[in-house]
Design a protein around this motif. Structure first.
Motif, mmCIF file in Angstrom:
data_model
loop_
_atom_site.group_PDB
_atom_site.id
_atom_site.type_symbol
_atom_site.label_atom_id
_atom_site.label_comp_id
_atom_site.label_asym_id
_atom_site.label_seq_id
_atom_site.Cartn_x
_atom_site.Cartn_y
_atom_site.Cartn_z
ATOM 1 N N GLY A 1 55.142 21.877 50.140
ATOM 2 C CA GLY A 1 54.513 20.861 49.315
ATOM 3 C C GLY A 1 54.277 21.346 47.903
ATOM 4 N N THR A 2 53.078 21.110 47.387
ATOM 5 C CA THR A 2 52.768 21.505 46.017
ATOM 6 C C THR A 2 52.646 23.013 45.852
ATOM 7 O OG1 THR A 2 50.411 21.175 46.515
ATOM 8 C CG2 THR A 2 51.586 19.344 45.474
ATOM 9 N N LEU A 3 52.645 23.764 46.942
ATOM 10 C CA LEU A 3 52.616 25.225 46.855
ATOM 11 C C LEU A 3 54.004 25.829 46.729
ATOM 12 C CD1 LEU A 3 49.949 26.045 49.610
ATOM 13 C CD2 LEU A 3 49.596 25.628 47.181
ATOM 14 N N ALA A 4 55.051 25.000 46.716
ATOM 15 C CA ALA A 4 56.429 25.493 46.676
ATOM 16 C C ALA A 4 56.703 26.318 45.420
ATOM 17 C CB ALA A 4 57.405 24.327 46.773
ATOM 18 N N GLU A 5 56.118 25.924 44.283
ATOM 19 C CA GLU A 5 56.333 26.686 43.054
ATOM 20 C C GLU A 5 55.763 28.094 43.172
ATOM 21 O OE1 GLU A 5 56.213 24.913 39.080
ATOM 22 O OE2 GLU A 5 55.404 23.114 40.054
ATOM 23 N N GLN A 6 54.622 28.227 43.829
ATOM 24 C CA GLN A 6 54.044 29.559 44.024
ATOM 25 C C GLN A 6 54.954 30.413 44.895
ATOM 26 O OE1 GLN A 6 49.884 29.658 45.189
ATOM 27 N NE2 GLN A 6 49.489 27.692 44.195
ATOM 28 N N VAL A 7 55.533 29.809 45.936
ATOM 29 C CA VAL A 7 56.448 30.543 46.821
ATOM 30 C C VAL A 7 57.684 30.979 46.052
ATOM 31 C CG1 VAL A 7 57.871 30.387 48.895
ATOM 32 C CG2 VAL A 7 55.617 29.323 48.854
ATOM 33 N N ALA A 8 58.238 30.073 45.227
ATOM 34 C CA ALA A 8 59.427 30.404 44.435
ATOM 35 C C ALA A 8 59.130 31.516 43.439
ATOM 36 C CB ALA A 8 59.929 29.157 43.712
ATOM 37 N N ALA A 9 57.954 31.461 42.814
ATOM 38 C CA ALA A 9 57.578 32.487 41.844
ATOM 39 C C ALA A 9 57.392 33.843 42.515
ATOM 40 C CB ALA A 9 56.303 32.077 41.121
ATOM 41 N N ILE A 10 56.727 33.854 43.662
ATOM 42 C CA ILE A 10 56.525 35.109 44.393
ATOM 43 C C ILE A 10 57.861 35.710 44.799
ATOM 44 C CG2 ILE A 10 55.630 36.105 46.541
ATOM 45 C CD1 ILE A 10 53.349 34.042 46.349
ATOM 46 N N ALA A 11 58.780 34.869 45.281
ATOM 47 C CA ALA A 11 60.094 35.356 45.699
ATOM 48 C C ALA A 11 60.828 35.999 44.541
ATOM 49 C CB ALA A 11 60.910 34.208 46.280
ATOM 50 N N GLN A 12 60.738 35.393 43.372
ATOM 51 C CA GLN A 12 61.420 35.946 42.203
ATOM 52 C C GLN A 12 60.812 37.276 41.777
ATOM 53 O OE1 GLN A 12 63.162 31.998 39.990
ATOM 54 N NE2 GLN A 12 61.357 32.927 39.172
ATOM 55 N N VAL A 13 59.489 37.352 41.811
ATOM 56 C CA VAL A 13 58.819 38.588 41.413
ATOM 57 C C VAL A 13 59.184 39.719 42.358
ATOM 58 C CG1 VAL A 13 56.589 39.722 41.174
ATOM 59 C CG2 VAL A 13 56.907 37.429 40.279
ATOM 60 N N VAL A 14 59.110 39.460 43.666
ATOM 61 C CA VAL A 14 59.406 40.498 44.660
ATOM 62 C C VAL A 14 60.831 40.981 44.531
ATOM 63 C CG1 VAL A 14 59.631 40.963 47.109
ATOM 64 C CG2 VAL A 14 57.656 39.694 46.268
ATOM 65 N N LEU A 15 61.764 40.041 44.426
ATOM 66 C CA LEU A 15 63.157 40.430 44.361
ATOM 67 C C LEU A 15 63.499 41.111 43.045
ATOM 68 C CD1 LEU A 15 64.840 37.342 46.022
ATOM 69 C CD2 LEU A 15 64.691 39.646 46.935
ATOM 70 N N SER A 16 62.752 40.809 41.988
ATOM 71 C CA SER A 16 63.054 41.420 40.694
ATOM 72 C C SER A 16 62.775 42.912 40.709
ATOM 73 C CB SER A 16 62.232 40.753 39.590
ATOM 74 O OG SER A 16 60.858 41.058 39.737
ATOM 75 N N PHE A 17 61.868 43.366 41.585
ATOM 76 C CA PHE A 17 61.574 44.792 41.652
ATOM 77 C C PHE A 17 62.755 45.574 42.223
ATOM 78 C CE2 PHE A 17 57.091 43.362 41.540
ATOM 79 C CZ PHE A 17 56.673 44.133 40.457
#
Length: 562
Positions: free
Chosen positions: A537-553
């Motif tokens: 739902g509206t938390l999808a952006e937070q999930v997408a942002a977290i995924a990008q941050v984790v994978l960027s490391f």
């Protein structure tokens, strides 16, 4: 310069995440006395809709349970983290009660995640009501329709209307099903999802390409399509648990009730002994390792090879304990009184997963009558087709397995339509030992509320709502308000609409590896963005942002785009 840009982008996400977790410190502990009186629909809506709200960490949840005592108990302790248990916790917490919930495995790890994924409106009850002139069945239809509408409205990102096609190979079937489903439309009234309608044989095959034109009773005369609700059952269950935690309940998974606590006279249940199932593997916090040469003084020890692992156990106290352990309800009841007779008659329902081409996207198929009179559904589900279900007696196990004859039954049933119940489903609430309320039976559509009989009472009360009402009576609790879950959206539901996935596709990327092993930003395609939007739902952006941050490391040279 590039590094500074990357760090700024990373910092923005981490700052947002940090602010979210910092909000935990501002929240009162879920079981604190300050939560009393904060119930009510408006307060619950504000907490659940707050984009900065975060769930307290598991350690905080566990500490809140450990902090209870005989003189400072919870109002309600719920055993079981399925649909019913989480629904009870949400209902009770929104009434301003101090609530705890424990689940032996993970939320929705059992029956609640193994449904047909439909939110039924009670169409089969209507058939019984008409032919048996049974007003009680008709009332079930009205209630199921009402609850279906509320579930879809309260979790719009997890639920939607699904057209279901009923094939007819005789003209009598066309008339029978068309008239029956039109009556269903009339009964549904403003709670109707969409009008049912008839499709010719050619139109039906165009809509459902694998539908056979030939059947045992002749050629296809057409189909009647009606609408029912479809849901993501496991995500809906998790949404209930998260929503309950956001409004003040203490929810703890991987926490097994190993015994019930009675008062000093042995007359009433006042709590439960709980084992932290993760503690045996958590070396940092609660694992105590004894080698064979050392004397073991902890009685709560399990053997593993040549070592002993001590499990963390604690007591949680409550004025009322609600037993919502599903098929395991009897084992909890017998902790209170080992002489109680069993009330569960376990049955298994098998579903099989088929390739996506067996059903088109957005259209289900109903086999109205199998050789033994049951109904079989074939529905699109997450890029596959789910077919089922059976209904047969079984033993109670954590991981039930299907039998070959059940699988073959489903295949035989659907192959007749394609080219290539004597056990009650009602739920019951009873208090067969003072302080222990047991709720069992029922189904997903009516997890929140429906008519049942309360045993050991003269009242006929109107699943989660009823259990909380029973707990209030048993424990003489003083809720701040009546039930408000009727119009309470689940976490992720406030502000969500079906076009939300476009924001993900436009503003986020999907990190992926090249053939050379380098992590690079890729396109967030529609399929992924739709999945995230519907799952969170509206938390999808937070999930997408977290995924990008984790994978960027993984590769600091990767650029993060927002």
């Amino acid at each position: 310069m590039a590094t500074a840009s990357r760090l700024r982008g990373l910092g923005a996400v981490l700052a947002a995440s940090g602010a979210t977790w910092a909000a935990v410190a501002l929240l009162q502990p879920p079981a604190s006395a300050s939560d009393r009186g904060s119930g009510g629909l408006d307060a619950a809506r504000r907490r659940i809709a707050d984009p900065a709200a975060a769930l307290p960490p598991r350690e905080v949840q566990e500490s809140a349970l450990i902090g209870t005592s005989v003189i400072n108990p919870l109002d309600v302790l719920v055993i079981g983290g399925g649909a019913t248990g989480c629904g009870v916790a949400l209902d009770a917490a929104t009434r301003g009660l101090r609530v705890g919930l424990v689940e032996r495995e993970d939320f929705s790890s059992g029956t609640s995640s193994r449904s047909t994924k439909l939110i039924h409106g009670g169409v089969r009850y209507l058939e019984k009501a008409v032919f048996n002139l049974d007003y009680g069945q008709l009332k079930l239809v009205f209630h199921a329709l009402r609850e279906r509408k509320q579930v879809i409205e309260n979790a719009p990102h997890l639920c939607q209307a699904l057209p279901c096609m009923t094939p007819c190979f005789e003209w009598f079937e066309v008339v029978y099903y068309w008239m029956g489903l039109k009556l269903y439309d009339v009964v549904a009234g403003r709670r109707m999802l969409h009008l049912s309608r008839y499709y010719s044989a050619n139109e039906s095959v165009e809509l459902f390409p694998t539908l056979s034109r030939k059947g045992h009773n002749g050629s296809l005369k057409g189909t009647v399509v009606y609408y029912d609700g479809q849901m993501n059952d496991s995500r809906l269950n998790v949404g209930l648990a998260c929503s309950a935690a956001l409004v003040g309940a203490t929810v703890l998974n991987h926490a097994e009730v190993i015994s019930l606590i009675k008062d000093e006279f042995g007359e009433r249940i006042i709590g439960a002994r709980i084992r932290d199932q993760l503690s045996g593997n958590n070396t940092k916090q609660t694992l105590v390792l004894f080698f064979p040469s050392l004397k073991v003084v902890n009685s709560n020890v399990r053997w593993r090879g040549d070592c002993h692992f001590a499990w963390k156990e604690f007591d949680a106290y409550a004025k009322v304990v609600v037993n919502a352990a599903g098929p395991f309800c009897d084992s909890v009841r017998k902790m209170a009184n080992k002489d109680l007779s069993a009330m569960i008659c376990p049955s298994s329902g098998v579903h099989i997963v088929l390739p996506d081409y067996y059903s088109p996207e957005g259209m289900g198929l109903i086999v109205p009558k199998t050789k033994d009179g049951r109904v079989v559904f074939m529905l699109p589900w997450l890029g596959r087709t789910i077919a089922g279900t059976t209904d047969s007696n079984t033993a109670i196990t954590m991981l039930p397995e299907p039998h070959e004859d059940e699988i073959q039954f489903i295949l035989d049933a659907i192959c007749n339509y394609l080219n290539v119940q004597s056990i009650s489903r009602d739920h019951i609430v009873l208090e067969d030992y003072p302080g222990l309320i047991t709720i069992t039976g029922g189904k997903w559509t009516t997890y929140r509320s429906f008519k049942i009989t309360l045993i050991n009472s003269d009242a006929i009360v109107s699943m989660a709502e009823d259990a909380v009402d029973a707990a209030i009576r048993s424990g003489k609790l003083n809720p701040a308000n009546a039930c408000v879950t009727d119009n309470l959206h689940l976490v992720g539901g406030y502000g969500w609409d079906r076009a939300s996935f476009t924001i993900l596709a436009q503003h986020y990327v999907r990190m992926k590896r090249t053939h050379g092993g380098k992590v690079i930003p890729g396109v967030m395609d529609s399929a992924i963005s739709k999945h995230l939007s519907h799952a969170y739902g509206t938390l999808a952006e937070q999930v997408a942002a977290i995924a990008q941050v984790v994978l960027s490391f993984i590769d600091i040279s990767c650029m993060i785009f927002y």
